[in-house]
Design a protein around this motif. Structure first.
Motif, PDB file in Angstrom:
ATOM      1  N   GLY A  95       0.831  -1.198   0.000  1.00 46.56           N
ATOM      2  CA  GLY A  95       0.000   0.000   0.000  1.00 46.56           C
ATOM      3  C   GLY A  95       0.865   1.246   0.000  1.00 46.56           C
ATOM      4  N   VAL A  96       0.235   2.383  -0.253  1.00 45.77           N
ATOM      5  CA  VAL A  96       0.941   3.661  -0.235  1.00 45.77           C
ATOM      6  C   VAL A  96       0.196   4.610   0.696  1.00 45.77           C
ATOM      7  CG1 VAL A  96       1.760   5.624  -1.583  1.00 45.77           C
ATOM      8  CG2 VAL A  96       1.764   3.332  -2.609  1.00 45.77           C
ATOM      9  N   ASP A  97       0.889   5.076   1.726  1.00 44.00           N
ATOM     10  CA  ASP A  97       0.354   6.044   2.676  1.00 44.00           C
ATOM     11  C   ASP A  97       1.157   7.334   2.571  1.00 44.00           C
ATOM     12  OD1 ASP A  97      -1.108   3.849   3.541  1.00 44.00           O
ATOM     13  OD2 ASP A  97      -0.472   3.996   5.635  1.00 44.00           O
ATOM     14  N   VAL A  98       0.580   8.420   3.059  1.00 41.28           N
ATOM     15  CA  VAL A  98       1.285   9.697   3.122  1.00 41.28           C
ATOM     16  C   VAL A  98       1.189  10.221   4.544  1.00 41.28           C
ATOM     17  CG1 VAL A  98       1.406  12.063   2.270  1.00 41.28           C
ATOM     18  CG2 VAL A  98       0.762  10.224   0.714  1.00 41.28           C
ATOM     19  N   LEU A  99       2.312  10.697   5.049  1.00 37.73           N
ATOM     20  CA  LEU A  99       2.380  11.308   6.374  1.00 37.73           C
ATOM     21  C   LEU A  99       2.716  12.783   6.184  1.00 37.73           C
ATOM     22  CD1 LEU A  99       4.496   8.559   8.132  1.00 37.73           C
ATOM     23  CD2 LEU A  99       2.054   8.907   8.335  1.00 37.73           C
ATOM     24  N   GLY A 100       1.815  13.649   6.633  1.00 37.61           N
ATOM     25  CA  GLY A 100       2.052  15.091   6.585  1.00 37.61           C
ATOM     26  C   GLY A 100       2.430  15.574   7.968  1.00 37.61           C
TER      27      GLY A 100
END
Length: 117
Positions: A95-100
Motif C-alpha cells: 500500500g501507499v500512505d502519506v504522512l504530513g
C-alpha cells in the motif's frame, strides 16, 4: 546542508518513530532506484506500506498533504511496485500512505492518510 533538508530529515525520523509507536516495523528508509526514492517502507503487521513523508515548518503555504498531486501519487505507486519487484513481494500486497508533518512547539503534528493510491 540547508534548513529545508534538515527539516525534512527531522520529519522522516519523527515519521519513522510514529510508525514504530503504531507497532509497525520500518524496513527501509530512503530506498533509491533510477526512477526515484521512497522515504519509508514499513510493514504494518499485515502488509508492506510505502510511506511518503511531507514535512513543513508551517501551513502558511498550504498543508503538506496538498503536495501529493495525482502525478505524484502515480509515481509513488510505480516506485512501490519497483521496490516490491526487487524484494520479491507481490505488488498487490503493498500500500501507499502519506504522512504530513508540521512543526509545533512539541515537535510535530502528524496527519496520516492511508491508501492514497
Amino acid at each position: 546542508m540547508n534548513s529545508n533538508k534538515r527539516l525534512g530529515e527531522r520529519g522522516e525520523r519523527a515519521a519513522a518513530a510514529y510508525l514504530a509507536e503504531l507497532g509497525w516495523t520500518v524496513l527501509e528508509r530512503n530506498w533509491r532506484c533510477r526512477e526515484g526514492e521512497l522515504d519509508i517502507v514499513a510493514h504494518d503487521g499485515l502488509r508492506h506500506v510505502v510511506c511518503e513523508v511531507k514535512t513543513r515548518s508551517s501551513t502558511d503555504y498550504g498543508d503538506p498533504l496538498e503536495a501529493i498531486t495525482p502525478a505524484k501519487a502515480a509515481r509513488l505507486r510505480r516506485l512501490a511496485w519497483r521496490w516490491a519487484s526487487e524484494r520479491g513481494v507481490p505488488g498487490a500486497n503493498v500500500g501507499v500512505d502519506v504522512l504530513g508533518l508540521v512543526t509545533d512547539r512539541d515537535g510535530f503534528t502528524i496527519e496520516h492518510l492511508r491508501e492514497v493510491c
